[in-house]
Design an enzyme around this catalytic site. Structure first.
Site, PDB file in Angstrom:
ATOM      1  N   ARG A   1       0.809  -1.222   0.000  1.00  0.00           N
ATOM      2  CA  ARG A   1       0.000   0.000   0.000  1.00  0.00           C
ATOM      3  C   ARG A   1       0.847   1.279   0.000  1.00  0.00           C
ATOM      4  O   ARG A   1       0.654   2.184  -0.815  1.00  0.00           O
ATOM      5  CB  ARG A   1      -0.906   0.029   1.256  1.00  0.00           C
ATOM      6  CG  ARG A   1      -2.144  -0.781   1.148  1.00  0.00           C
ATOM      7  CD  ARG A   1      -2.491  -1.334   2.527  1.00  0.00           C
ATOM      8  NE  ARG A   1      -1.605  -2.446   2.782  1.00  0.00           N
ATOM      9  CZ  ARG A   1      -1.910  -3.712   2.511  1.00  0.00           C
ATOM     10  NH1 ARG A   1      -3.103  -3.998   2.094  1.00  0.00           N
ATOM     11  NH2 ARG A   1      -1.046  -4.673   2.689  1.00  0.00           N
ATOM     12  N   THR A   2       1.769   1.342   0.957  1.00  0.00           N
ATOM     13  CA  THR A   2       2.470   2.611   1.183  1.00  0.00           C
ATOM     14  C   THR A   2       3.386   2.956   0.014  1.00  0.00           C
ATOM     15  O   THR A   2       3.372   4.073  -0.502  1.00  0.00           O
ATOM     16  CB  THR A   2       3.272   2.532   2.490  1.00  0.00           C
ATOM     17  OG1 THR A   2       2.419   2.026   3.521  1.00  0.00           O
ATOM     18  CG2 THR A   2       3.816   3.887   2.893  1.00  0.00           C
TER      19      THR A   2
ATOM     20  N   LYS B   1      27.676  -4.528   0.818  1.00  0.00           N
ATOM     21  CA  LYS B   1      29.139  -4.438   0.978  1.00  0.00           C
ATOM     22  C   LYS B   1      29.507  -3.683   2.248  1.00  0.00           C
ATOM     23  O   LYS B   1      30.669  -3.344   2.459  1.00  0.00           O
ATOM     24  CB  LYS B   1      29.747  -3.724  -0.230  1.00  0.00           C
ATOM     25  CG  LYS B   1      29.394  -4.367  -1.564  1.00  0.00           C
ATOM     26  CD  LYS B   1      29.744  -3.425  -2.721  1.00  0.00           C
ATOM     27  CE  LYS B   1      28.993  -3.823  -3.981  1.00  0.00           C
ATOM     28  NZ  LYS B   1      29.057  -2.776  -5.020  1.00  0.00           N
TER      29      LYS B   1
HETATM   30  N1   CP Z   1      -0.605  -0.306   5.941  1.00  0.00           N
HETATM   31  C1   CP Z   1       0.618  -0.456   5.376  1.00  0.00           C
HETATM   32  O1   CP Z   1       1.596   0.221   5.741  1.00  0.00           O
HETATM   33  O2   CP Z   1       0.652  -1.387   4.406  1.00  0.00           O
HETATM   34  P1   CP Z   1       1.945  -1.792   3.547  1.00  0.00           P
HETATM   35  O3   CP Z   1       2.906  -2.481   4.501  1.00  0.00           O
HETATM   36  O4   CP Z   1       1.450  -2.702   2.477  1.00  0.00           O
HETATM   37  O5   CP Z   1       2.557  -0.539   3.027  1.00  0.00           O
END
Ligand code: CP
Length: 315
Positions: A59-60, A87
């Protein structure tokens, strides 16, 4: 788009300590962008935003990419497994190396609480925290607020007073909860955290919320219930007691049936279906789970514009 930080640019590291005016200064343009994707213009035209993610994300990362592109920026996805960190290059040297290429902003997710702030102290461009350990996930908190405000007709001023929100489950490991509690309570909501002692220690109340052990005692009173994912990857363990966890702390269809008219069910995702939330609830009429996802795009557009000083109140 600025290549270096100036007096008009800022980091967005967390919602704890952020005042109501600042929350509204990000939420207002987010709402404008939700209503009209072109409302914020293209203030990042030809600039470069780098997604620097050291933990997985659907999502993010995706919504920051869509948001930055909608504002006119190019977006580069840094992939740590293929970087020179293998490295021995440090996080700070990695960030400064990328900054030196003329990027305008860094969107950073890291597994350690405080790592994003530390990185921000060593670079000159705005840094947005996309989640640091169990500490903060500010843009998730903002999109959760926008979702709550929309569902309860509080978009005018984002005044959440009189609303009661239950956040349920694995509080101990939840950066989402920390950001949501901070932002929601600053805007007037009451938050009650519900879970077993091992996942929701009494000390959580220091964040400004109530703590309750019995979900059934509050489920009929709240305007929103947000289930949190049990974070096995951060050490949460149920020891074979998954069914017992669902029985005591799961958002089940039976519990959803006892919620107030108009009360909503939230989950930041990704979900453990059948554990902290039943599929029938996640996909049911009270669920705003996908609305949360959708609002992530305008919220991240507004967050980027605010950090780059491109918002109307940023100068
Ligand atoms: N809610 C959220 O942060 O989802 P992701 O980990 O998929 O970004």
């Amino acid at each position: 788009m600025n290549a270096t930080a100036t007096s008009t640019t800022r980091d967005l590291l967390g919602l704890q300590g952020m005042d109501a005016g600042t929350l509204r200064a990000i939420l207002g343009p987010a709402l404008e962008a939700e209503r009209d994707r072109a409302a914020l213009g293209r203030p990042l035209e030809e600039g470069m935003v780098v997604n620097l993610f050291f933990e997985d994300s659907t999502r993010t990362r995706t919504s920051f990419t869509i948001a930055a592109q909608a504002l006119g920026a190019h977006v580069f996805q840094f992939v740590d497994q293929r970087s020179s960190m293998s490295k021995g290059e440090t996080l700070i040297d990695t960030a400064r190396t990328i900054e030196a290429m003329g990027v305008g902003a860094l969107v950073v997710r890291h597994g350690s609480a405080g790592a994003v702030q530390q990185l921000a102290e060593h670079v000159g461009v705005p840094v947005i925290n996309a989640g640091d350990g169990a500490h903060e996930h500010p843009t998730q908190g903002l999109l959760d607020i926008l979702t709550l405000a929309e569902a309860h007709d509080r978009l005018d001023g984002f005044d959440l007073s009189g609303l009661r929100v239950a956040i349920v489950g694995d509080l101990l490991h939840s950066r989402v909860a920390r950001s949501a509690i901070a932002g929601m309570t600053t805007l007037g909501a009451e938050v009650v955290c519900v879970g077993p002692e091992a996942m929701c220690p009494g000390g959580v109340s220091a964040l400004g919320c109530d703590v309750e052990r019995d979900l059934d005692a509050v489920i009929g009173e709240v305007d929103a219930a947000m289930a949190l994912r049990v974070q096995f990857e951060r050490g949460s363990a149920l020891g074979g007691a998954e069914a017992a966890h669902t029985a005591r702390y799961g958002l089940t269809s039976e519990r959803a049936s006892r919620m107030k008219p108009g009360a909503i069910v939230m989950h930041p995702g990704p979900m453990n279906r059948g554990l902290e939330i039943e599929s029938g609830v996640a996909d049911g009429p009270r669920s705003v789970v996908l609305r949360q996802v959708a609002l992530g795009v305008p919220v991240r557009m507004s967050a980027l514009a605010w950090c780059l000083g491109a918002d109307s109140g940023g100068r």
